[in-house]
Write an enzyme that holds these catalytic residues in place. Sequence first.
Site, PDB file in Angstrom:
ATOM      1  CD  GLU A  52       5.451   0.385 -26.431  1.00 56.20           C
ATOM      2  OE1 GLU A  52       4.733  -0.595 -26.215  1.00 56.20           O
ATOM      3  OE2 GLU A  52       5.026   1.550 -26.389  1.00 56.20           O
ATOM      4  CG  ASP A  62       3.746   4.270 -24.028  1.00 58.18           C
ATOM      5  OD1 ASP A  62       3.983   3.071 -23.868  1.00 58.18           O
ATOM      6  OD2 ASP A  62       2.603   4.731 -24.197  1.00 58.18           O
TER       7      ASP A  62
END
Length: 831
Positions: free
Chosen positions: A553, A500
């Site tokens: 990401e 993330d």
Amino acid sequence: MTPRPSSSGPDPEETATKKAAAKETTTTGKKATAKKAAAKKTVAKKAVAKKAVAKKAAAEKTVGKKSVAKKSVAEKASGSRAPGRKASGKKAVPAAVRPVETPASPALDAADRERLLAGTHHDPHTVLGAHPVPGGVAFRVFRPYALAVSVLTGELRTELRDDGDGFFSGLLPLGEVPAYRLLVTYEETIQEAEDPYRFLPTLGDLDLHLIGEGRHEQLWQALGAHPTVHEGVAGTRFTVWAPNARGVRVAGGFNFWDGTGHPMRSLGATGVWELFLPGIGAGELYKFEITRPDGSRTFRADPLARRTEVPPATSSVVHASDYTWGDAQWLARRAEAPAHEAPMSVYEVHLPSWRPGLTYRELAEQLPAYVGDLGFTHVELMPVAEHPFGGSWGYQVTGFYAPTARLGDPDDFKYLVDRLHQAGIGVLMDWVPAHFPRDDWALAEFDGRPLYEHSDPLRAAHPDWGTLEFDFGRREVRNFLVANAVYWCEEFHIDGLRVDAVASMLYLDYSREPGQWTPNEHGGRENLDAVAFLQEMNATVYRRVPGVVTVAEESTAWDGVTRATHHKGPSGFGGLGFGLKWNMGWMHDSLQYMSHEPVHRKYHHGEMTFSMVYAYSENYVLPISHDEVVHGKKSLVSKMPGDWWQQRANVRAYLGFMWAHPGKQLLFMGQEFAQGAEWSEAHGPDWWLLDPEYGAAADHLGVRDLVRDLNAAYRATPALWRCDTHPSGFAWVVGDAAEDNVLAFLRLDADGAPLLAVSNFAPVVRHDYRLGVPDDVPAWHEALNTDAARYGGGGVTNPDPVKPEALGWHGRPASIRLTLPPLATVWLRPA
């Protein structure tokens, strides 16, 4: 440990006499005969050991033992010397021929007492426990709230002197430290227990060396709380990294959350503190009580805890896994092909809200069946690591090594992963190494100073989320995170990590205004420490765990996210080493295009074609994730223009386009059946929409049926995934038909076998629409049509095989004429 001084030339007979007397006093309790030493009558006293008849003490019933009370050899804490016993037939040797040992006082000195009471002693094992001293063995015990403490050696029980403040001491005239236990009397109970301060350290030199180097790839096996058998005794080893602490103690339910009597020892320059506590096992709650540099104290959860309490409770839990895996076949197969050359369609799940109220084990009975029925190859779990606030969806982690206790214990989570594997479904997991929350019981200023976070407040504070960023330049912090990535893959058989917020890690000026950040050593905005960390993490995970994939990401144009770490790009950096990268640009552009009324789409046609300009710059995933269906962004179907029929038709056409586009697919839960409302973690997907009693259930079931068929056709068609990351796997047929809102392209497998995908994003039927095709395919048949009646469409299809005509079109030698349904995508394969 104080060495015992040696005598100069002791008489052999005298030595034998002393050993015999000590042995007899310790093991048999028989009467010993003492004689005065000729030259030192005033020093030694005649001592006669008396037999005593034991009575069953009421308090001793709690230990479940009968004990015979015997007169203590050490009558007083001053510890008179053990009386000698003359060898048979020999005369006693005058003591004047040897120096006299002055018995040492066993009591702690004032400085050690104060440091132990204040929680600032760095090495309690050197002063507590049993230690040889002049005159015998000194026993020192620190048991706050105890009324009395006795030492049990064999059948001998010796009561220690109460020195006040919970300290007890005594001197036994023994030649060496014996095996012993403690008998501790409290107000309402008596406990027989091992002395934690008689044990050697539980960590070896290799562990400490690797920790110091920041290269312990299985750090969770060295730090944290581990039930173990140490020197033949069962208990739990507690270890924690706290280099700035003046002292660390273990507190838990076993000591009524008062760690005073359980100080840990510092293991040198590594900053690691350690204590083995006998009798403590799995299930015990604990925290570390840390004395900060300023003398204040803080209770902290274990950063390496493998299990936690259910939030909002914050204690760590001692854990020992006894899970037996059943996914050997899955693990053996998963490394057969790299992820970017294999089919991958991912169903993203927030476990606590997928079907609220289900535990890991209950999810294991339902989730694999549901995902398997829809044909997804993988699930991606939003963060499962422990987090205090459910509304963060797991993206603000406090327990990096512990699956959230909301749904069960770690073995329950293993069971869920195992069942998914046995159903042929891979498991990806969101992993959050970018930042952590400021909770005062977790990582923030863990030992009183910035430790896991950067020491520069500007570098430490995350500007968007009110959290703290990790100090990627500190080797121990990198080790904590790299080992954590390995941990989930090795211990929980996770098949991939979706990392993330990578962009927030890579740029020093991320969400920061001028003056709020400092350039790197080259004057640039790149966070060189974060780059090195990501490279190390990826290299380590891929080396240690074959078959896994890491997914970034990353929302910028950083060069080489999925390039190998040892291959430098134009920027001079080696690749970050990820296997895949989320294509955020495709997601934003394509959703923007779809949100326009069809009459306006011709002005935005490039938003659907631009992704192919850079499609092969990285290995991509096409994500329709949770982030796109919350916070006012609307659900996928609600983003679409038009009435209810048109909205569903648009969604079906879009999903058909997405599954055919180069890249792997990811779809968030609830979007597979066209849920109209935004997702909420409070209640999860609107499953009631699929209830046959609901009047519009068929509309939602139709979209779900399409997703099932998309996945089945996708997996069966290598052209859609084998050459995903190579230009040879894609060719435009027509990409510039903006006036028609039509897109058509070929997907090709390694042998050149094609699939033709055609999308009509206009709400009109286009009859006899001519498309150029290769001339080596004798006929095409419709493999999938999103307008089929069973999906809720209008049923405009091409039921018969379509044969090419020898009429060149779109720069190709042949062409076919199709009927294009409105707001639909059609796939055709060679007949």
